[in-house]
Structures are given as structure tokens and as C-alpha cells.
Write a protein that holds these residues in place. Structure first.
Motif, mmCIF file in Angstrom:
data_model
loop_
_atom_site.group_PDB
_atom_site.id
_atom_site.type_symbol
_atom_site.label_atom_id
_atom_site.label_comp_id
_atom_site.label_asym_id
_atom_site.label_seq_id
_atom_site.Cartn_x
_atom_site.Cartn_y
_atom_site.Cartn_z
ATOM 1 N N ASP A 112 36.251 48.478 42.578
ATOM 2 C CA ASP A 112 37.175 47.339 42.548
ATOM 3 C C ASP A 112 36.735 46.309 41.511
ATOM 4 O OD1 ASP A 112 38.671 48.513 44.535
ATOM 5 O OD2 ASP A 112 37.855 47.254 46.169
ATOM 6 N N GLN A 113 35.427 46.038 41.484
ATOM 7 C CA GLN A 113 34.900 45.093 40.496
ATOM 8 C C GLN A 113 35.110 45.625 39.076
ATOM 9 O OE1 GLN A 113 30.804 44.644 41.683
ATOM 10 N NE2 GLN A 113 31.224 42.792 42.894
ATOM 11 N N ASP A 114 34.895 46.907 38.886
ATOM 12 C CA ASP A 114 35.089 47.508 37.565
ATOM 13 C C ASP A 114 36.555 47.432 37.146
ATOM 14 O OD1 ASP A 114 34.126 48.961 35.225
ATOM 15 O OD2 ASP A 114 35.314 50.638 36.021
ATOM 16 N N ARG A 115 37.467 47.725 38.072
ATOM 17 C CA ARG A 115 38.896 47.628 37.772
ATOM 18 C C ARG A 115 39.272 46.202 37.378
ATOM 19 N NH1 ARG A 115 40.123 51.453 41.314
ATOM 20 N NH2 ARG A 115 39.962 50.071 43.109
ATOM 21 N N GLU A 116 38.754 45.225 38.116
ATOM 22 C CA GLU A 116 39.025 43.812 37.807
ATOM 23 C C GLU A 116 38.462 43.449 36.433
ATOM 24 O OE1 GLU A 116 40.373 39.883 38.458
ATOM 25 O OE2 GLU A 116 40.895 41.796 39.390
ATOM 26 N N ARG A 119 40.648 45.015 33.762
ATOM 27 C CA ARG A 119 41.924 44.288 33.670
ATOM 28 C C ARG A 119 41.746 42.989 32.892
ATOM 29 N NH1 ARG A 119 44.198 40.145 35.840
ATOM 30 N NH2 ARG A 119 42.573 39.774 37.394
ATOM 31 N N LYS A 120 40.721 42.217 33.245
ATOM 32 C CA LYS A 120 40.475 40.944 32.553
ATOM 33 C C LYS A 120 40.135 41.163 31.088
ATOM 34 C CE LYS A 120 39.219 38.038 36.434
ATOM 35 N NZ LYS A 120 38.250 37.102 37.000
#
Length: 184
Positions: A112-116, A119-120
Motif C-alpha cells: 500500500d505504501q509503495d502504491r501511494e 502514485r505521488k
């Protein structure tokens, strides 16, 4: 004897052709740098757009403006990436001692942190590219105005921006950069 006579005539013909080509080339060189008057040759110039975008004060100011505008976001994204790397390293180190449920929960959290982060980073890149294009367009429009002014003032028939080969005497890039810098 016939062979020698033909060779002499052939050599004289070649010499005459070379001499006339040299005179023609010299007249073309002179016509190239003279405004077209009374049917003379076209006056041609060339600008290196990459150099203008690198060296002109206007372009450098635009680049500095972008760096100032986007550096806080870039730092935040880099910090987020460093935090993600630290968390991933910690997970790698702790994974053998974690239960299956804890390991899966931490893996989900890292994903989830990697996806965020991705995305950023993508949003940042898109915003930066968009703003860079806006600033670049302003510089190009101003440069085109300066090129037109130089073309009219110095009576150029054509000014090229891209070419496979350009003789240095046709390059007016320095004039364009100086005019852009003077027009601040």
C-alpha cells in the motif's frame, strides 16, 4: 599520339570545369551573406534551439523558477521513498521472526505504501512536465519573436531551426541569445 592529345584535352576540360565551379562557389558564398538585391542568392540563417533553451537567461530563469516551485514536493517524495526503503529493509530483517499473519499484514502495508509512493511520484512527474512545457512554450514564443525581428532587420530570407549540417557562418544562435538576454 591520339591518346596524349585526348588526355591533354580531357585535362584542360577538367581544369576549366573545376575553375568555373570554384568561381561559382565563391559567388554563392558571397551571395549567401549578402541581402538579396537585384536577383542575388537567398540569405539563410540557422539557430540551435537547444542552445537557446540552455543558455538564454530567460530559459535559465524559467528553469530556476521550476526548481524553486517543485523542490519542496520533490523533497517530500524523496523522503517518502526513503521511508519506504527503510520499512522494506526492516521487513526483510524481521520477516524470519514474524508469524505468517504478521508477515502478510506487513507485506500488505508495504505494498500500500509503495502504491501511494508510485502514485505521488507519477503525479509529481506529470505536474512537473506540464509546468515545464508551459515555461518552455513562453521561452520559445519569445525566441521566435526575436528571430523574426533579427530576420527582418538583417534581411534574412529563411532561418532554419533543424538541419543535418550547418556551416558556422550561417549560425545566428549567439545573436538570438544576446537579443533575448537584452530584452529582459
Amino acid at each position: 599520339m591520339k591518346f596524349v592529345f585526348r588526355s591533354v584535352i580531357g585535362a584542360a576540360f577538367c581544369y576549366a570545369m573545376l575553375a568555373s565551379a570554384g568561381v561559382w562557389a565563391q559567388s554563392q558564398n558571397q551571395a549567401q551573406n549578402q541581402p538579396r538585391e537585384n536577383g542575388g542568392g537567398a540569405r539563410i540563417g540557422f539557430i540551435n534551439t537547444d542552445r537557446v533553451l540552455r543558455e538564454a537567461a530567460l530559459a535559465q530563469a524559467a528553469q530556476a523558477k521550476l526548481e524553486q516551485e517543485f523542490s519542496p514536493r520533490e523533497k517530500a517524495i524523496n523522503d517518502l521513498g526513503a521511508a519506504l526503503k527503510t520499512a522494506s529493509d526492516r521487513f526483510e530483517r524481521d520477516a524470519p521472526t514474524l508469524s505468517d499473519s504478521q508477515r502478510q499484514a506487513r507485506q500488505r502495508q508495504l505494498m500500500d505504501q509503495d502504491r501511494e509512493f508510485q502514485r505521488k511520484r507519477g503525479e509529481f512527474q506529470d505536474d512537473l512536465n506540464s509546468r515545464r512545457q508551459e515555461e518552455l512554450q513562453k521561452v520559445i514564443e519569445r525566441a521566435n519573436t526575436v528571430v523574426k525581428q533579427i530576420a527582418e532587420a538583417e534581411k534574412y530570407d529563411v532561418i532554419l531551426q533543424e538541419a543535418v549540417f550547418v556551416n558556422q557562418r550561417l549560425d545566428i544562435t549567439d545573436k538570438v541569445i544576446k537579443a533575448l538576454d537584452a530584452a529582459k
